[in-house]
Write an enzyme that holds these catalytic residues in place. Structure first.
Site, PDB file in Angstrom:
ATOM      1  N   HIS A 177       0.842  -1.206   0.000  1.00 48.65           N
ATOM      2  CA  HIS A 177       0.000   0.000   0.000  1.00 48.65           C
ATOM      3  C   HIS A 177       0.877   1.256   0.000  1.00 48.65           C
ATOM      4  CE1 HIS A 177      -3.067  -2.659   2.237  1.00 48.65           C
ATOM      5  NE2 HIS A 177      -3.570  -2.448   1.045  1.00 48.65           N
ATOM      6  N   LYS A 230     -15.170  -7.301   5.945  1.00 47.60           N
ATOM      7  CA  LYS A 230     -14.109  -8.292   6.153  1.00 47.60           C
ATOM      8  C   LYS A 230     -13.799  -8.539   7.640  1.00 47.60           C
ATOM      9  CE  LYS A 230     -11.787  -7.083   1.791  1.00 47.60           C
ATOM     10  NZ  LYS A 230     -10.602  -6.411   1.220  1.00 47.60           N
ATOM     11  N   ARG A 276      -1.978  -6.221  -8.311  1.00 48.96           N
ATOM     12  CA  ARG A 276      -1.016  -7.280  -8.015  1.00 48.96           C
ATOM     13  C   ARG A 276      -1.154  -8.392  -9.041  1.00 48.96           C
ATOM     14  NH1 ARG A 276      -2.945  -7.685  -1.870  1.00 48.96           N
ATOM     15  NH2 ARG A 276      -4.841  -7.272  -3.032  1.00 48.96           N
ATOM     16  N   SER A 293      -2.517  -7.833   2.892  1.00 55.48           N
ATOM     17  CA  SER A 293      -2.849  -7.647   4.315  1.00 55.48           C
ATOM     18  C   SER A 293      -3.321  -8.948   4.954  1.00 55.48           C
ATOM     19  CB  SER A 293      -3.953  -6.598   4.471  1.00 55.48           C
ATOM     20  OG  SER A 293      -3.511  -5.331   4.066  1.00 55.48           O
TER      21      SER A 293
HETATM   22  P1  ADP Z   1      -9.814  -3.388  -0.645  1.00 53.66           P
HETATM   23  O1  ADP Z   1     -10.709  -3.845   0.462  1.00 53.66           O
HETATM   24  O2  ADP Z   1     -10.291  -2.181  -1.385  1.00 53.66           O
HETATM   25  O3  ADP Z   1      -9.318  -4.473  -1.552  1.00 53.66           O
HETATM   26  P2  ADP Z   1      -7.123  -3.316   0.376  1.00 53.66           P
HETATM   27  O4  ADP Z   1      -6.645  -2.607   1.583  1.00 53.66           O
HETATM   28  O5  ADP Z   1      -7.030  -4.797   0.387  1.00 53.66           O
HETATM   29  O6  ADP Z   1      -8.575  -2.818   0.169  1.00 53.66           O
HETATM   30  O7  ADP Z   1      -6.380  -2.763  -0.914  1.00 53.66           O
HETATM   31  C1  ADP Z   1      -6.481  -1.446  -1.351  1.00 53.66           C
HETATM   32  C2  ADP Z   1      -5.833  -1.313  -2.707  1.00 53.66           C
HETATM   33  O8  ADP Z   1      -4.434  -1.573  -2.613  1.00 53.66           O
HETATM   34  C3  ADP Z   1      -6.349  -2.291  -3.755  1.00 53.66           C
HETATM   35  O9  ADP Z   1      -6.358  -1.629  -5.003  1.00 53.66           O
HETATM   36  C4  ADP Z   1      -5.307  -3.385  -3.735  1.00 53.66           C
HETATM   37  O10 ADP Z   1      -5.263  -4.081  -4.949  1.00 53.66           O
HETATM   38  C5  ADP Z   1      -4.050  -2.576  -3.519  1.00 53.66           C
HETATM   39  N1  ADP Z   1      -2.950  -3.361  -2.960  1.00 53.66           N
HETATM   40  C6  ADP Z   1      -2.930  -4.071  -1.817  1.00 53.66           C
HETATM   41  N2  ADP Z   1      -1.743  -4.658  -1.624  1.00 53.66           N
HETATM   42  C7  ADP Z   1      -0.966  -4.320  -2.695  1.00 53.66           C
HETATM   43  C8  ADP Z   1       0.383  -4.644  -3.101  1.00 53.66           C
HETATM   44  N3  ADP Z   1       1.159  -5.432  -2.392  1.00 53.66           N
HETATM   45  N4  ADP Z   1       0.824  -4.103  -4.260  1.00 53.66           N
HETATM   46  C9  ADP Z   1       0.021  -3.314  -4.996  1.00 53.66           C
HETATM   47  N5  ADP Z   1      -1.241  -2.986  -4.679  1.00 53.66           N
HETATM   48  C10 ADP Z   1      -1.739  -3.479  -3.543  1.00 53.66           C
END
Ligand code: ADP
Length: 170
Positions: free
Chosen positions: A18, A42, A97, A135
């Protein structure tokens, strides 16, 4: 014209993936609004205030550096397109990703574009070292006693440690 981008997510907890996306995004717009999901379906490990606080600490050094956007950390609920509009955003930032991310994001982007044609979804990739971080897996590793320090910023690692201790003693 001030160019505003929004980056919504659950951030439970924020990872180096992030952070990488935020760091890159902060160079592309004048103001970057980080939306911390309030009602995540979640059942998050960290409650909303904890995620908000962690994110604020995390971006404190980034904001205000020359060439970087002003960064706001705010609650986010409801439709992403409404959130983007409320902040006059022209960019909806998402991290990409794997292929699994792609399939989901592909559909979301299509529907969001129909609902809010004025908001452009922009995908960024984290650097290779941080692309595989999720995460949900960080939480699994942490709960199973693994070393998660390589996946999250120090601020988050410290919070995770405290959280695990409080979960154990609960
Ligand atoms: P959501 O519930 O919207 O999926 P997340 O916190 O899981 O929220 O992710 C927020 C954004 O960050 C999403 O676009 C996700 O694909 C991106 N993201 C999460 N981890 C990574 C990573 N390691 N590399 C690139 N983008 C990421």
């Amino acid at each position: 014209m001030m160019r505003v981008g929004v980056y919504p997510g659950t951030f439970d907890p924020p990872t180096l993936g992030h952070f990488d996306i935020i760091r890159r995004g902060a160079r592309l717009v004048d103001r970057l609004v980080l939306g911390i999901g309030v009602n995540s379906g979640k059942s998050p490990m960290f409650d909303f205030e904890e995620r908000l606080d962690m994110m604020k600490e995390l971006v404190a050094d980034l904001a205000g550096k020359p060439g970087n956007a002003e960064i706001l950390v705010v609650p986010f609920k409801g439709l992403v397109v409404d959130f983007a509009r409320a902040h006059d955003a022209i960019v909806l930032l998402r991290g990409l990703r794997s292929g699994t991310d792609f399939d989901y994001e592909f559909q979301m982007t299509g529907m969001n574009a129909t609902m809010a044609p004025e908001v452009e979804t922009v995908f960024l990739m984290a650097d290779l070292a941080h692309q595989a971080i999720a995460s949900s897996l960080v939480k699994d590793v942490a709960k199973l006693g693994g070393d998660y320090a390589a996946f999250v910023p120090p601020v988050v690692a410290a919070r995770l440690k405290t959280k695990l201790e409080s979960l154990k003693s609960a």
